[in-house]
Design a protein around this motif. Structure first.
Motif, PDB file in Angstrom:
ATOM      1  N   ILE A 154       0.850  -1.182   0.534  1.00 27.35           N
ATOM      2  CA  ILE A 154      -0.126   0.164   0.041  1.00 27.35           C
ATOM      3  C   ILE A 154       0.711   1.184   0.475  1.00 27.35           C
ATOM      4  O   ILE A 154       1.199   1.500   0.771  1.00 27.35           O
ATOM      5  CB  ILE A 154      -1.278  -0.078   1.259  1.00 27.35           C
ATOM      6  CG1 ILE A 154      -1.706   0.882   1.043  1.00 27.35           C
ATOM      7  CG2 ILE A 154      -0.208   0.143   2.089  1.00 27.35           C
ATOM      8  CD1 ILE A 154      -3.374   1.448   2.462  1.00 27.35           C
ATOM      9  N   HIS A 155       0.282   1.834  -0.880  1.00 29.54           N
ATOM     10  CA  HIS A 155       1.091   3.688  -1.369  1.00 29.54           C
ATOM     11  C   HIS A 155       0.226   5.124  -0.921  1.00 29.54           C
ATOM     12  O   HIS A 155      -1.074   4.121  -0.402  1.00 29.54           O
ATOM     13  CB  HIS A 155       1.828   3.519  -2.618  1.00 29.54           C
ATOM     14  CG  HIS A 155       2.997   2.563  -2.802  1.00 29.54           C
ATOM     15  ND1 HIS A 155       4.241   3.180  -2.754  1.00 29.54           N
ATOM     16  CD2 HIS A 155       2.667   1.623  -3.117  1.00 29.54           C
ATOM     17  CE1 HIS A 155       4.960   1.264  -3.556  1.00 29.54           C
ATOM     18  NE2 HIS A 155       4.181   0.761  -3.720  1.00 29.54           N
ATOM     19  N   PRO A 156       0.769   5.994  -0.801  1.00 27.31           N
ATOM     20  CA  PRO A 156       0.210   6.434   0.083  1.00 27.31           C
ATOM     21  C   PRO A 156      -0.831   7.094  -1.303  1.00 27.31           C
ATOM     22  O   PRO A 156      -1.090   7.387  -2.223  1.00 27.31           O
ATOM     23  CB  PRO A 156       0.987   8.007  -0.341  1.00 27.31           C
ATOM     24  CG  PRO A 156       2.514   7.728  -0.340  1.00 27.31           C
ATOM     25  CD  PRO A 156       2.418   6.069  -0.751  1.00 27.31           C
ATOM     26  N   GLY A 157      -2.271   7.180  -0.362  1.00 26.22           N
ATOM     27  CA  GLY A 157      -3.286   7.812  -1.097  1.00 26.22           C
ATOM     28  C   GLY A 157      -4.333   6.578  -0.994  1.00 26.22           C
ATOM     29  O   GLY A 157      -5.250   6.114  -2.157  1.00 26.22           O
ATOM     30  N   ALA A 158      -4.224   4.957  -1.347  1.00 22.82           N
ATOM     31  CA  ALA A 158      -4.531   3.871  -1.680  1.00 22.82           C
ATOM     32  C   ALA A 158      -5.008   3.687  -0.501  1.00 22.82           C
ATOM     33  O   ALA A 158      -4.915   4.180   0.896  1.00 22.82           O
ATOM     34  CB  ALA A 158      -3.835   3.541  -2.382  1.00 22.82           C
ATOM     35  N   VAL A 159      -6.003   2.506  -0.471  1.00 23.91           N
ATOM     36  CA  VAL A 159      -6.904   2.153   1.093  1.00 23.91           C
ATOM     37  C   VAL A 159      -6.387   0.551   0.995  1.00 23.91           C
ATOM     38  O   VAL A 159      -7.092   0.047  -0.374  1.00 23.91           O
ATOM     39  CB  VAL A 159      -8.349   2.444   0.837  1.00 23.91           C
ATOM     40  CG1 VAL A 159      -9.172   2.124   1.652  1.00 23.91           C
ATOM     41  CG2 VAL A 159      -8.742   3.911   0.402  1.00 23.91           C
ATOM     42  N   ASN A 160      -6.075   0.017   1.950  1.00 25.54           N
ATOM     43  CA  ASN A 160      -6.303  -1.298   2.109  1.00 25.54           C
ATOM     44  C   ASN A 160      -7.811  -1.409   3.448  1.00 25.54           C
ATOM     45  O   ASN A 160      -7.499  -1.320   4.161  1.00 25.54           O
ATOM     46  CB  ASN A 160      -5.159  -1.871   2.647  1.00 25.54           C
ATOM     47  CG  ASN A 160      -4.234  -2.294   1.479  1.00 25.54           C
ATOM     48  OD1 ASN A 160      -4.313  -1.906   0.267  1.00 25.54           O
ATOM     49  ND2 ASN A 160      -3.131  -3.067   2.083  1.00 25.54           N
TER      50      ASN A 160
ATOM     51  N   TRP B  12     -12.891 -11.332   3.988  1.00 28.73           N
ATOM     52  CA  TRP B  12     -11.980 -11.466   2.640  1.00 28.73           C
ATOM     53  C   TRP B  12     -11.458  -9.603   2.615  1.00 28.73           C
ATOM     54  O   TRP B  12     -11.706  -8.464   3.500  1.00 28.73           O
ATOM     55  CB  TRP B  12     -12.922 -10.518   1.058  1.00 28.73           C
ATOM     56  CG  TRP B  12     -13.976  -9.613   1.865  1.00 28.73           C
ATOM     57  CD1 TRP B  12     -15.397 -10.125   2.018  1.00 28.73           C
ATOM     58  CD2 TRP B  12     -14.169  -8.091   1.555  1.00 28.73           C
ATOM     59  NE1 TRP B  12     -16.344  -9.039   2.576  1.00 28.73           N
ATOM     60  CE2 TRP B  12     -15.834  -7.280   2.239  1.00 28.73           C
ATOM     61  CE3 TRP B  12     -13.437  -7.670   0.909  1.00 28.73           C
ATOM     62  CZ2 TRP B  12     -15.749  -6.614   2.186  1.00 28.73           C
ATOM     63  CZ3 TRP B  12     -13.977  -6.019   0.997  1.00 28.73           C
ATOM     64  CH2 TRP B  12     -14.895  -4.853   1.715  1.00 28.73           C
ATOM     65  N   PHE B  13     -10.501  -9.302   1.704  1.00 26.41           N
ATOM     66  CA  PHE B  13      -9.302  -8.325   0.596  1.00 26.41           C
ATOM     67  C   PHE B  13      -9.385  -7.505  -0.021  1.00 26.41           C
ATOM     68  O   PHE B  13      -9.195  -8.297  -1.684  1.00 26.41           O
ATOM     69  CB  PHE B  13      -8.325  -9.019   1.419  1.00 26.41           C
ATOM     70  CG  PHE B  13      -7.076  -7.703   1.331  1.00 26.41           C
ATOM     71  CD1 PHE B  13      -6.622  -6.767   2.371  1.00 26.41           C
ATOM     72  CD2 PHE B  13      -6.705  -7.372  -0.184  1.00 26.41           C
ATOM     73  CE1 PHE B  13      -5.599  -5.767   2.343  1.00 26.41           C
ATOM     74  CE2 PHE B  13      -5.272  -6.670   0.007  1.00 26.41           C
ATOM     75  CZ  PHE B  13      -5.098  -5.436   1.035  1.00 26.41           C
ATOM     76  N   ARG B  14      -9.669  -6.135   0.011  1.00 23.67           N
ATOM     77  CA  ARG B  14      -9.708  -5.208  -1.409  1.00 23.67           C
ATOM     78  C   ARG B  14      -8.627  -4.566  -1.005  1.00 23.67           C
ATOM     79  O   ARG B  14      -8.344  -3.722   0.163  1.00 23.67           O
ATOM     80  CB  ARG B  14     -11.178  -5.008  -2.155  1.00 23.67           C
ATOM     81  CG  ARG B  14     -12.256  -6.016  -1.999  1.00 23.67           C
ATOM     82  CD  ARG B  14     -13.638  -5.848  -2.589  1.00 23.67           C
ATOM     83  NE  ARG B  14     -14.128  -7.006  -2.930  1.00 23.67           N
ATOM     84  CZ  ARG B  14     -14.812  -7.568  -2.575  1.00 23.67           C
ATOM     85  NH1 ARG B  14     -15.612  -6.444  -2.108  1.00 23.67           N
ATOM     86  NH2 ARG B  14     -15.292  -8.021  -2.585  1.00 23.67           N
ATOM     87  N   HIS B  15      -7.929  -3.791  -2.052  1.00 32.04           N
ATOM     88  CA  HIS B  15      -6.996  -2.707  -2.268  1.00 32.04           C
ATOM     89  C   HIS B  15      -7.602  -2.313  -3.319  1.00 32.04           C
ATOM     90  O   HIS B  15      -8.037  -2.239  -4.609  1.00 32.04           O
ATOM     91  CB  HIS B  15      -5.065  -3.273  -3.041  1.00 32.04           C
ATOM     92  CG  HIS B  15      -4.880  -2.270  -3.176  1.00 32.04           C
ATOM     93  ND1 HIS B  15      -4.226  -1.623  -2.407  1.00 32.04           N
ATOM     94  CD2 HIS B  15      -4.080  -1.682  -4.439  1.00 32.04           C
ATOM     95  CE1 HIS B  15      -3.072  -0.804  -2.575  1.00 32.04           C
ATOM     96  NE2 HIS B  15      -3.273  -0.653  -4.562  1.00 32.04           N
ATOM     97  N   TYR B  16      -7.230  -0.478  -3.288  1.00 27.79           N
ATOM     98  CA  TYR B  16      -8.593   0.388  -3.498  1.00 27.79           C
ATOM     99  C   TYR B  16      -7.165   1.380  -4.366  1.00 27.79           C
ATOM    100  O   TYR B  16      -6.799   1.496  -3.066  1.00 27.79           O
ATOM    101  CB  TYR B  16      -9.292   1.269  -3.168  1.00 27.79           C
ATOM    102  CG  TYR B  16     -10.532  -0.434  -2.916  1.00 27.79           C
ATOM    103  CD1 TYR B  16     -11.736   0.183  -3.897  1.00 27.79           C
ATOM    104  CD2 TYR B  16     -10.537  -0.616  -1.580  1.00 27.79           C
ATOM    105  CE1 TYR B  16     -12.587  -0.692  -3.676  1.00 27.79           C
ATOM    106  CE2 TYR B  16     -11.331  -1.092  -1.168  1.00 27.79           C
ATOM    107  CZ  TYR B  16     -12.476  -2.068  -2.779  1.00 27.79           C
ATOM    108  OH  TYR B  16     -13.833  -2.369  -2.217  1.00 27.79           O
TER     109      TYR B  16
END
Length: 289
Positions: free
Chosen positions: A86-92, A136-140
């Motif tokens: 995960i990098h800045p500005g994203a959502v885990n 569950w897991f999601r990355h945005y």
């Protein structure tokens, strides 16, 4: 204190093993704001080459963890087999539901140089009908989140709905979660759209209805009126809240509403029934108290 503020929460500083976090929720005076039952301001921390974050595998139940970074990078691994930086500005967003195990570490490629970590980590309590859902897991990615600027105020809608916009992040109950960056002298109005809302001052320089809000404070707002938020220098704040999901309790990494559910989770972790992160043999043992 502003007449718009119901409670003003000061942080409790936690040592997370090599870096510090300011914990605002749960606190001695309040457990939840909307569905938010855990609110940590991570860092800013600077790690020398060879060092970094090493949060060993640990379990969760009946909640969702939400990681949002301002600076730095973290590597998420979980018992479902997901591996995601995960990098800045994203959502885990990781929904624990009936039970999940995960670790959080500084990626190996980042450890060979000085590294910074700064961000917000929250837990969202799940409503009763979803508390035992399948995990569950999601990355945005950051580019997928609604982001707009108005009169010197940059809004990022992390999750939920606000200002006639909707985040793509899947949630289980009405929620508002905003990252707001403000130019000096700017202002905006936060409408009274939810039963429970709060403002967290990431930086100095913020005011609520004309009254200064000290840095690193969580201002839980009164219900029933919009509030005006302004700044006298470049500033940043987080808006977090939503609709209540009912009484919840926190013990270690578990959220529960019935004592028997907590005892089951404890035994499941002792017995290894909550899962294991592939490729990792370390784990955090159950606390003795």
């Amino acid at each position: 204190m502003s007449q718009s503020i119901q409670q003003l929460i000061e942080p409790h500083v936690q040592d997370l093993g090599g870096f510090y976090a300011r914990r605002l929720l749960p606190s001695d005076v309040r457990t939840l704001v909307g569905p938010f039952i855990f609110f940590d301001h991570l860092g800013p921390a600077v790690f020398p080459p060879g060092k970094g974050v090493d949060v060993r595998p640990h379990p969760h139940i009946n909640l969702a963890t939400v990681t949002y970074l301002f600076e730095g990078v973290l590597l998420h691994r979980d018992s479902l087999g997901y591996v995601q930086e995960i990098h800045p500005g994203a959502v885990n967003w990781m929904t624990a539901g009936r039970g999940i195990v995960h670790s959080e570490r500084t990626p190996p490629a980042v450890r060979d140089r000085e590294a910074t970590l700064h961000g917000i980590q929250t837990w969202v309590a799940l409503p009763d009908e979803h508390a035992e859902t399948e995990p569950w897991f999601r990355h945005y990615p950051a580019a997928d989140l609604p982001r707009w600027e108005q009169d010197g105020v940059l809004f990022t809608l992390i999750a939920g709905q606000a200002y006639d916009r909707s985040s793509p992040v899947q949630t289980f109950s009405p929620i508002i979660y905003l990252d707001i960056q403000m130019k000096s002298g700017s202002r905006f109005t936060l409408p009274d759209d939810y039963s429970e809302q709060s403002v967290y001052s990431v930086t100095e320089g913020l005011k609520i209805d004309g009254e200064p809000l000290a840095q690193h404070r969580l201002a839980v707002l009164k219900t029933g009126a919009a509030v005006e938020i302004e700044c006298d220098r470049d500033a940043r704040c987080i808006i977090a809240g939503g609709e209540p999901v009912g009484e919840r309790h926190k013990w270690w990494n578990f959220i529960y509403n019935k004592p028997e559910r907590l005892e089951q989770a404890k035994q499941d972790w002792r017995d290894g029934k909550l899962g294991q992160v592939p490729g990792e043999t370390e784990f955090i043992p159950l606390p003795e108290s």
